[in-house]
Design a protein around this motif. Structure first.
Motif, short mmCIF file in Angstrom:
data_model
loop_
_atom_site.label_atom_id
_atom_site.label_comp_id
_atom_site.label_asym_id
_atom_site.label_seq_id
_atom_site.Cartn_x
_atom_site.Cartn_y
_atom_site.Cartn_z
N LEU A 151 -3.29 -12.93 -6.54
CA LEU A 151 -2.45 -11.76 -6.81
C LEU A 151 -1.72 -11.36 -5.53
CD1 LEU A 151 -2.27 -10.37 -9.59
CD2 LEU A 151 -3.62 -8.51 -8.64
N GLN A 152 -0.92 -12.26 -5.03
CA GLN A 152 -0.24 -12.08 -3.75
C GLN A 152 1.16 -11.52 -3.97
OE1 GLN A 152 -1.96 -12.51 -1.00
NE2 GLN A 152 -3.72 -13.30 -2.11
N LEU A 153 1.22 -10.21 -4.16
CA LEU A 153 2.52 -9.56 -4.38
C LEU A 153 2.91 -8.66 -3.22
CD1 LEU A 153 2.24 -8.59 -8.16
CD2 LEU A 153 3.47 -10.51 -7.16
N GLU A 154 2.00 -8.48 -2.27
CA GLU A 154 2.32 -7.65 -1.11
C GLU A 154 3.52 -8.24 -0.34
OE1 GLU A 154 1.11 -4.85 -0.55
OE2 GLU A 154 -0.97 -4.71 -1.20
N ALA A 155 4.36 -7.35 0.14
CA ALA A 155 5.52 -7.74 0.95
C ALA A 155 6.49 -8.64 0.20
CB ALA A 155 5.06 -8.42 2.24
N THR A 156 6.53 -8.51 -1.12
CA THR A 156 7.52 -9.23 -1.93
C THR A 156 8.33 -8.20 -2.71
OG1 THR A 156 6.20 -9.45 -3.96
CG2 THR A 156 5.83 -11.08 -2.23
N GLU A 157 9.40 -8.66 -3.33
CA GLU A 157 10.23 -7.74 -4.11
C GLU A 157 9.49 -7.20 -5.33
OE1 GLU A 157 12.48 -11.27 -6.65
OE2 GLU A 157 13.61 -9.96 -5.30
N ASN A 158 8.37 -7.83 -5.67
CA ASN A 158 7.57 -7.40 -6.82
C ASN A 158 6.29 -6.66 -6.40
OD1 ASN A 158 9.09 -8.59 -9.14
ND2 ASN A 158 8.67 -10.49 -8.03
N SER A 159 6.22 -6.23 -5.15
CA SER A 159 5.00 -5.58 -4.67
C SER A 159 4.69 -4.28 -5.42
CB SER A 159 5.11 -5.30 -3.17
OG SER A 159 6.22 -4.44 -2.91
N ALA A 160 5.74 -3.64 -5.95
CA ALA A 160 5.53 -2.39 -6.69
C ALA A 160 4.68 -2.62 -7.93
CB ALA A 160 6.87 -1.79 -7.08
N TYR A 161 4.69 -3.85 -8.47
CA TYR A 161 3.89 -4.14 -9.66
C TYR A 161 2.40 -4.19 -9.33
CZ TYR A 161 8.17 -5.00 -12.22
OH TYR A 161 9.40 -4.84 -12.84
N LEU A 162 2.08 -4.55 -8.10
CA LEU A 162 0.68 -4.51 -7.67
C LEU A 162 0.22 -3.05 -7.57
CD1 LEU A 162 -1.85 -5.94 -6.71
CD2 LEU A 162 -0.89 -5.98 -4.40
N ASP A 163 1.07 -2.18 -7.04
CA ASP A 163 0.75 -0.76 -6.98
C ASP A 163 0.63 -0.18 -8.40
OD1 ASP A 163 0.79 -0.75 -4.22
OD2 ASP A 163 2.94 -0.31 -4.12
#
Length: 246
Positions: free
Chosen positions: A52-64
């Motif tokens: 689940l590596q979404l940090e620092a990507t354009e999709n990081s908000a989905y992890l939040d």
């Protein structure tokens, strides 16, 4: 199918899909679908996936967003809406259901005014319809609607995902419960031993009483027998005297 089994199957389904996501965009799509599903209310297994590596990507908000559905409430979303993806109607409904679960975990009596404020509901009729149709019928809570007192009395609430800072408290609570249970078990065993000892004492006392009763019976019988013998001898002597006279 009960709610626990259904939850387990859905979690397994979305964990597999999230694990197989080919890129961040595909993973974000799976997360939206998972948080929109009407029967899924637990997300920690998905959140714990190593890919689940979404940090620092354009999709990081989905992890939040996933963290919000695991641990947050509708109020939390409103406070951070500018940093999160815009929710669709199914997600809004889900987050409001999860908000009720959070409140029901903390309080057993939920005032209508508090619920209406937390859920952005404008009147009692709308609130009661939501609690009945979207919460109780969904099986996530059980309780009683008290229109006179304007409150919802919680009888059961499904648990939410534990926040990382709750784990220590949970371990401490379980440890305390275990210690209390062990002490209670020792107390019960001591009472059983005491009851067994009292039973033996009672049996011994009963036996002693029965033996004394038998001794008294024998003594009374012996005295009665002794008293009756002189009477018979006197009668015989009287008859012999009469015979001599004759």
């Amino acid at each position: 199918m009960d709610i626990e089994q259904k939850q387990s199957e859905l979690i397994d389904h979305f964990v597999k899909r999230a694990s197989a996501a080919s890129d961040a965009a595909a993973l974000a799509s799976v997360l939206v679908e998972a948080t929109s599903h009407p029967s899924l209310f637990a997300f920690s297994e998905i959140l714990a996936l190593p890919n689940l590596q979404l940090e620092a990507t354009e999709n990081s908000a989905y992890l939040d967003m996933l963290r919000l559905f695991a641990h947050g409430t509708w109020s939390d979303y409103k406070s951070n809406a500018d940093r999160l993806p815009q929710l669709i109607s199914d997600q809004i409904l889900k987050l409001k259901q999860l908000t009720v679960l959070t409140l029901a975990e903390t309080y057993k009596v939920l005032p209508y005014d508090q619920l209406m404020q937390e859920l952005d509901v404008t009147n009692v009729r709308e609130l009661e319809d939501f609690l009945i149709n979207e919460c109780m019928y969904a099986g996530i809570v059980r309780g009683k609607l008290d229109q006179l007192r304007r409150c919802f009395e919680v009888q059961f609430a499904a648990g939410r995902d534990l926040r990382p800072d709750q784990l220590g408290n949970m371990i401490q609570t379980l440890s305390s419960w275990l210690t209390t249970s062990e002490n209670l078990l020792v107390s019960i065993q001591e009472k059983i031993k005491w009851a067994d000892a009292m039973s033996e004492i009672d049996k011994k006392h009963r036996k002693e009483v029965e033996e004394k009763v038998e001794e008294v019976k024998k003594s009374i019988f012996k005295k009665l027998h002794t008293v009756s013998r002189p009477t018979s001898t006197s009668e015989a002597m009287r008859r012999s005297a009469l015979n001599l006279v004759e």
